[in-house]
Design a protein around this motif. Sequence first.
Motif, PDB file in Angstrom:
ATOM      1  N   VAL A  34       0.977  -1.192   0.070  1.00  0.00           N
ATOM      2  CA  VAL A  34      -0.032  -0.067  -0.098  1.00  0.00           C
ATOM      3  C   VAL A  34       0.974   1.178   0.035  1.00  0.00           C
ATOM      4  CG1 VAL A  34      -1.570   1.193   1.305  1.00  0.00           C
ATOM      5  CG2 VAL A  34      -2.000  -1.157   1.065  1.00  0.00           C
ATOM      6  N   MET A  35       1.816   1.315   0.726  1.00  0.00           N
ATOM      7  CA  MET A  35       3.032   2.259   0.759  1.00  0.00           C
ATOM      8  C   MET A  35       3.562   2.828  -0.702  1.00  0.00           C
ATOM      9  SD  MET A  35       5.128   2.521   4.228  1.00  0.00           S
ATOM     10  CE  MET A  35       5.557   4.278   3.635  1.00  0.00           C
ATOM     11  N   ARG A  36       3.987   1.592  -1.164  1.00  0.00           N
ATOM     12  CA  ARG A  36       4.415   1.703  -2.603  1.00  0.00           C
ATOM     13  C   ARG A  36       3.439   2.292  -3.626  1.00  0.00           C
ATOM     14  NH1 ARG A  36       6.630  -3.558  -1.038  1.00  0.00           N
ATOM     15  NH2 ARG A  36       8.849  -3.364  -0.363  1.00  0.00           N
ATOM     16  N   ALA A  37       2.184   2.016  -3.429  1.00  0.00           N
ATOM     17  CA  ALA A  37       1.415   2.576  -4.382  1.00  0.00           C
ATOM     18  C   ALA A  37       1.323   3.862  -4.349  1.00  0.00           C
ATOM     19  CB  ALA A  37      -0.319   2.113  -4.090  1.00  0.00           C
ATOM     20  N   TYR A  38       1.780   4.646  -3.034  1.00  0.00           N
ATOM     21  CA  TYR A  38       1.723   5.995  -2.811  1.00  0.00           C
ATOM     22  C   TYR A  38       3.063   6.589  -3.553  1.00  0.00           C
ATOM     23  CZ  TYR A  38      -2.444   6.461   0.044  1.00  0.00           C
ATOM     24  OH  TYR A  38      -3.634   6.541   0.810  1.00  0.00           O
ATOM     25  N   GLY A  39       3.800   5.727  -3.792  1.00  0.00           N
ATOM     26  CA  GLY A  39       5.100   6.174  -4.305  1.00  0.00           C
ATOM     27  C   GLY A  39       6.239   6.309  -3.201  1.00  0.00           C
ATOM     28  N   MET A  40       5.778   5.690  -2.083  1.00  0.00           N
ATOM     29  CA  MET A  40       6.660   5.907  -0.715  1.00  0.00           C
ATOM     30  C   MET A  40       7.589   4.580  -0.529  1.00  0.00           C
ATOM     31  SD  MET A  40       3.682   7.624   1.467  1.00  0.00           S
ATOM     32  CE  MET A  40       4.578   8.252   2.941  1.00  0.00           C
ATOM     33  N   ASP A  41       8.630   4.785   0.186  1.00  0.00           N
ATOM     34  CA  ASP A  41       9.370   3.829   0.438  1.00  0.00           C
ATOM     35  C   ASP A  41       9.366   3.385   2.055  1.00  0.00           C
ATOM     36  OD1 ASP A  41      11.662   2.198   0.937  1.00  0.00           O
ATOM     37  OD2 ASP A  41      13.208   3.723   0.849  1.00  0.00           O
ATOM     38  N   PRO A  42       8.803   1.936   1.920  1.00  0.00           N
ATOM     39  CA  PRO A  42       8.564   1.438   3.345  1.00  0.00           C
ATOM     40  C   PRO A  42       9.612   1.489   4.375  1.00  0.00           C
ATOM     41  CG  PRO A  42       7.836   0.084   1.743  1.00  0.00           C
ATOM     42  CD  PRO A  42       8.463   1.134   0.890  1.00  0.00           C
ATOM     43  N   ALA A  43      10.744   1.462   3.849  1.00  0.00           N
ATOM     44  CA  ALA A  43      12.161   1.581   4.781  1.00  0.00           C
ATOM     45  C   ALA A  43      12.090   2.840   5.406  1.00  0.00           C
ATOM     46  CB  ALA A  43      13.381   1.316   3.885  1.00  0.00           C
ATOM     47  N   ARG A  44      11.455   3.917   5.083  1.00  0.00           N
ATOM     48  CA  ARG A  44      11.568   5.152   5.682  1.00  0.00           C
ATOM     49  C   ARG A  44      10.119   5.411   6.684  1.00  0.00           C
ATOM     50  NH1 ARG A  44      12.387   9.831   1.289  1.00  0.00           N
ATOM     51  NH2 ARG A  44      12.674  10.989   3.392  1.00  0.00           N
ATOM     52  N   ALA A  45       9.511   4.249   6.715  1.00  0.00           N
ATOM     53  CA  ALA A  45       8.151   4.392   7.850  1.00  0.00           C
ATOM     54  C   ALA A  45       8.722   3.879   9.202  1.00  0.00           C
ATOM     55  CB  ALA A  45       7.378   3.500   7.208  1.00  0.00           C
ATOM     56  N   ARG A  46       8.090   4.546  10.152  1.00  0.00           N
ATOM     57  CA  ARG A  46       8.130   4.035  11.631  1.00  0.00           C
ATOM     58  C   ARG A  46       6.801   3.491  12.306  1.00  0.00           C
ATOM     59  NH1 ARG A  46       9.732   9.719  14.320  1.00  0.00           N
ATOM     60  NH2 ARG A  46       9.885   8.295  15.957  1.00  0.00           N
ATOM     61  N   VAL A  47       7.005   2.592  13.017  1.00  0.00           N
ATOM     62  CA  VAL A  47       5.974   1.917  13.614  1.00  0.00           C
ATOM     63  C   VAL A  47       5.529   2.935  14.975  1.00  0.00           C
ATOM     64  CG1 VAL A  47       4.896   0.113  15.038  1.00  0.00           C
ATOM     65  CG2 VAL A  47       6.458  -0.351  12.915  1.00  0.00           C
ATOM     66  N   LEU A  48       4.297   3.279  15.029  1.00  0.00           N
ATOM     67  CA  LEU A  48       4.277   4.421  15.830  1.00  0.00           C
ATOM     68  C   LEU A  48       2.718   4.238  16.294  1.00  0.00           C
ATOM     69  CD1 LEU A  48       5.587   7.671  14.347  1.00  0.00           C
ATOM     70  CD2 LEU A  48       6.382   6.430  16.145  1.00  0.00           C
ATOM     71  N   SER A  49       2.435   4.437  17.500  1.00  0.00           N
ATOM     72  CA  SER A  49       1.094   4.623  18.048  1.00  0.00           C
ATOM     73  C   SER A  49       0.390   5.819  17.507  1.00  0.00           C
ATOM     74  CB  SER A  49       1.177   4.556  19.582  1.00  0.00           C
ATOM     75  OG  SER A  49       1.581   6.063  19.862  1.00  0.00           O
ATOM     76  N   LEU A  50      -0.894   5.761  17.556  1.00  0.00           N
ATOM     77  CA  LEU A  50      -2.045   6.978  17.341  1.00  0.00           C
ATOM     78  C   LEU A  50      -1.550   8.103  18.037  1.00  0.00           C
ATOM     79  CD1 LEU A  50      -4.457   7.007  15.314  1.00  0.00           C
ATOM     80  CD2 LEU A  50      -5.787   6.820  17.380  1.00  0.00           C
ATOM     81  N   ASP A  51      -1.232   8.119  19.322  1.00  0.00           N
ATOM     82  CA  ASP A  51      -0.767   9.294  20.093  1.00  0.00           C
ATOM     83  C   ASP A  51       0.395   9.952  19.356  1.00  0.00           C
ATOM     84  OD1 ASP A  51      -2.954   9.198  21.509  1.00  0.00           O
ATOM     85  OD2 ASP A  51      -2.326   8.013  23.293  1.00  0.00           O
ATOM     86  N   ASP A  52       1.445   9.062  18.970  1.00  0.00           N
ATOM     87  CA  ASP A  52       2.583   9.719  18.724  1.00  0.00           C
ATOM     88  C   ASP A  52       2.804   9.572  17.106  1.00  0.00           C
ATOM     89  OD1 ASP A  52       3.792   9.411  21.082  1.00  0.00           O
ATOM     90  OD2 ASP A  52       4.432   7.532  21.023  1.00  0.00           O
TER      91      ASP A  52
END
Length: 228
Positions: A34-52
């Motif tokens: 799904v990230m790649r469909a946006y043209g985004m690199d999954p390696a640059r994502a962070r696992v974060l809570s909703l609050d963070d």
Amino acid sequence: MTADMASQLHTWLHEFSDLGFCLTFSRGKNAEAVMRAYGMDPARARVLSLDDMMQVEPDEADGTVIRFGQNGSWGYSLEYIGIEGGRDPVLSRLSEGSETVVLGPTARGMTLFHHARDGVELSSFEPMAPHATQRGPGPHLLADLMQEVCDTWGDGDWGDGPEPGESLLRIVQDQLGELPGPEVLGAPALTAYLADADRLPRPPSPPPTYNPNNEGLGRRLGGGYLTD
């Protein structure tokens, strides 16, 4: 989806962002796809809570924060204020070899629903007026079912019944299978920032179309209406 579950998800989404959101579900895709469909690199994502989740937003923000995840056979994205998931080329990329449904805002502040399959948007409509606003080659089964709900309203208002978005969520789940609920969307998830400068370029807009049956919409020209 039961009435309680639809109500909970509808309430949760508006609490997530009363300024607007865009929620996409794509069958058979994981969060990275799904990230790649946006043209985004999954390696640059962070696992974060909703609050963070807003930690990924830079000080001088010019874009949108997006959360990505998967539940069962559905991969999802949830944009804070943004609308990219309901627009090409993201929508066509999300639905390539898949089926995608999107719930998001319009420029007029109303809700717009999209249904795409294999890279083609089949149907879109506003839940408060499905037949009057539907576009695409079809099939328009979901618009037809939503119109049946609208036809039960008195004076064009749902009164004490479920709001249009809640009714639509029940219809989508009944027709397409179980969708992620608040407990999934609110759990820690891959989170990333999409700057406006990094958005995928949009294809040219199609020319306006003349639709003599689309009464009450657009700008009246010689007995019909011009819509875009």
